[in-house]
Design a protein around this motif. Structure first.
Motif, mmCIF file in Angstrom:
data_model
loop_
_atom_site.group_PDB
_atom_site.id
_atom_site.type_symbol
_atom_site.label_atom_id
_atom_site.label_comp_id
_atom_site.label_asym_id
_atom_site.label_seq_id
_atom_site.Cartn_x
_atom_site.Cartn_y
_atom_site.Cartn_z
ATOM 1 N N PHE A 1 14.678 7.952 -6.812
ATOM 2 C CA PHE A 1 15.541 7.127 -5.970
ATOM 3 C C PHE A 1 14.746 6.450 -4.856
ATOM 4 N N GLY A 2 13.731 7.115 -4.341
ATOM 5 C CA GLY A 2 12.881 6.486 -3.338
ATOM 6 C C GLY A 2 12.135 5.288 -3.888
ATOM 7 N N ALA A 3 11.695 5.362 -5.149
ATOM 8 C CA ALA A 3 11.012 4.225 -5.762
ATOM 9 C C ALA A 3 11.952 3.041 -5.923
ATOM 10 N N VAL A 4 13.220 3.304 -6.281
ATOM 11 C CA VAL A 4 14.195 2.213 -6.430
ATOM 12 C C VAL A 4 14.458 1.548 -5.084
ATOM 13 N N PHE A 5 14.729 2.343 -4.048
ATOM 14 C CA PHE A 5 14.998 1.774 -2.723
ATOM 15 C C PHE A 5 13.754 1.085 -2.156
ATOM 16 N N GLY A 6 12.583 1.650 -2.423
ATOM 17 C CA GLY A 6 11.361 1.017 -1.933
ATOM 18 C C GLY A 6 11.108 -0.328 -2.575
ATOM 19 N N ILE B 1 0.835 -1.203 0.000
ATOM 20 C CA ILE B 1 0.000 0.000 0.000
ATOM 21 C C ILE B 1 0.872 1.255 0.000
ATOM 22 N N ALA B 2 1.931 1.236 0.808
ATOM 23 C CA ALA B 2 2.829 2.389 0.855
ATOM 24 C C ALA B 2 3.508 2.614 -0.496
ATOM 25 N N PHE B 3 3.906 1.537 -1.152
ATOM 26 C CA PHE B 3 4.558 1.675 -2.460
ATOM 27 C C PHE B 3 3.600 2.258 -3.495
ATOM 28 N N GLY C 1 2.735 7.716 2.285
ATOM 29 C CA GLY C 1 3.372 6.451 1.929
ATOM 30 C C GLY C 1 4.756 6.308 2.524
ATOM 31 N N GLY C 2 5.523 7.391 2.563
ATOM 32 C CA GLY C 2 6.844 7.326 3.179
ATOM 33 C C GLY C 2 6.777 7.053 4.674
ATOM 34 N N SER C 3 5.779 7.587 5.348
ATOM 35 C CA SER C 3 5.616 7.308 6.781
ATOM 36 C C SER C 3 5.307 5.830 7.022
ATOM 37 N N ILE C 4 4.490 5.235 6.155
ATOM 38 C CA ILE C 4 4.193 3.802 6.292
ATOM 39 C C ILE C 4 5.451 2.978 6.067
ATOM 40 N N PHE C 5 6.276 3.375 5.121
ATOM 41 C CA PHE C 5 7.547 2.685 4.901
ATOM 42 C C PHE C 5 8.444 2.763 6.134
ATOM 43 N N CYS C 6 8.464 3.912 6.798
ATOM 44 C CA CYS C 6 9.314 4.066 7.980
ATOM 45 C C CYS C 6 8.843 3.187 9.130
#
Length: 228
Positions: free
Chosen positions: A92-97, A9-11, A175-180
């Protein structure tokens, strides 16, 4: 399973936000103003980060690019830099995610992937903040000129590009907060313990094998005279 679903979902949220932010950069209507006649709109003035245009009632547009980057106002240069930074950070965030998600086969162990996913979340949050700051700075300039009674030049209103940029920035931050939070869920998950029984000697193992083999010797039958 819940952590994997949250990462998916975050992605999706971050990718959607990054696409919106990227589409905001070349969008025309950052600010818009109209001149209305008695029946129809006679002219529409609009501008973005790269040019300013006017469209008449027949639909013909005449645009003029900004002549020099060094001669631009400071807020337009700042908005350009922030939006370009937001797009690059989102890439770059999409690649790392993608590497840090548990459903992918790259990235190493679960703890390593959780750290990569957390890094992707921080990058997406930074991308959303850049986009949010750029759109807010541009909107602040429009509103300050619009409500300034001493400003006699053409006054503009907020364009559709600003709302698209705010929406994309919000999706990136959420979405970034969910990733964290994925790294916190991974650290709270219980680890499996394995008991070490130690090395078994060769003699003890042979004794176990010997004891496990049933004795197949026939029983001895003694006659009653044998006890006499």
């Amino acid at each position: 399973m819940a952590s994997t679903s949250a990462e998916i979902i975050a992605f999706l949220l971050t990718i959607s936000g990054w696409v919106l932010v990227s589409s905001t950069l070349p969008t025309d209507y950052w600010k818009v103003s109209t001149i209305d006649g008695t029946v129809i709109t006679t002219a529409t003035f609009w501008a973005n980060l790269w040019k300013t245009c006017v469209t008449d009632s027949t639909g013909v547009s005449n645009c003029k690019d900004f002549p020099s980057m060094l001669a631009l106002d400071g807020y337009i240069q700042a908005c350009r830099g922030l939006m370009i930074s937001a797009v690059c950070l989102g890439f770059f965030g999409a690649v790392f995610g993608l590497v840090g998600m548990k459903c992918t086969k790259v990235g190493g162990s679960d703890q390593t992937k959780a750290k990569i996913a957390c890094l992707a979340g921080l990058i997406f949050i930074l991308s959303g903040l850049c986009s949010m700051t750029s759109c807010s700075l541009y909107a602040n300039r429009i509103t300050s000129e619009f409500f300034d009674p001493s400003f006699v030049a053409q006054k503009y209103e907020l364009g559709a590009a600003l709302f698209i940029g705010w929406a994309g920035a919000s999706l990136c931050i959420i979405g970034g907060s969910i990733f964290c939070f994925s790294i916190a869920e991974n650290s709270n998950s219980p680890r499996r313990g394995y008991a070490y029984n130690g090395a078994t000697s060769v003699i003890s193992s042979r004794t176990k094998v010997h004891n496990s083999v049933p004795d197949k010797t026939p029983p001895k039958h003694f006659d009653k005279n044998a006890y006499v």
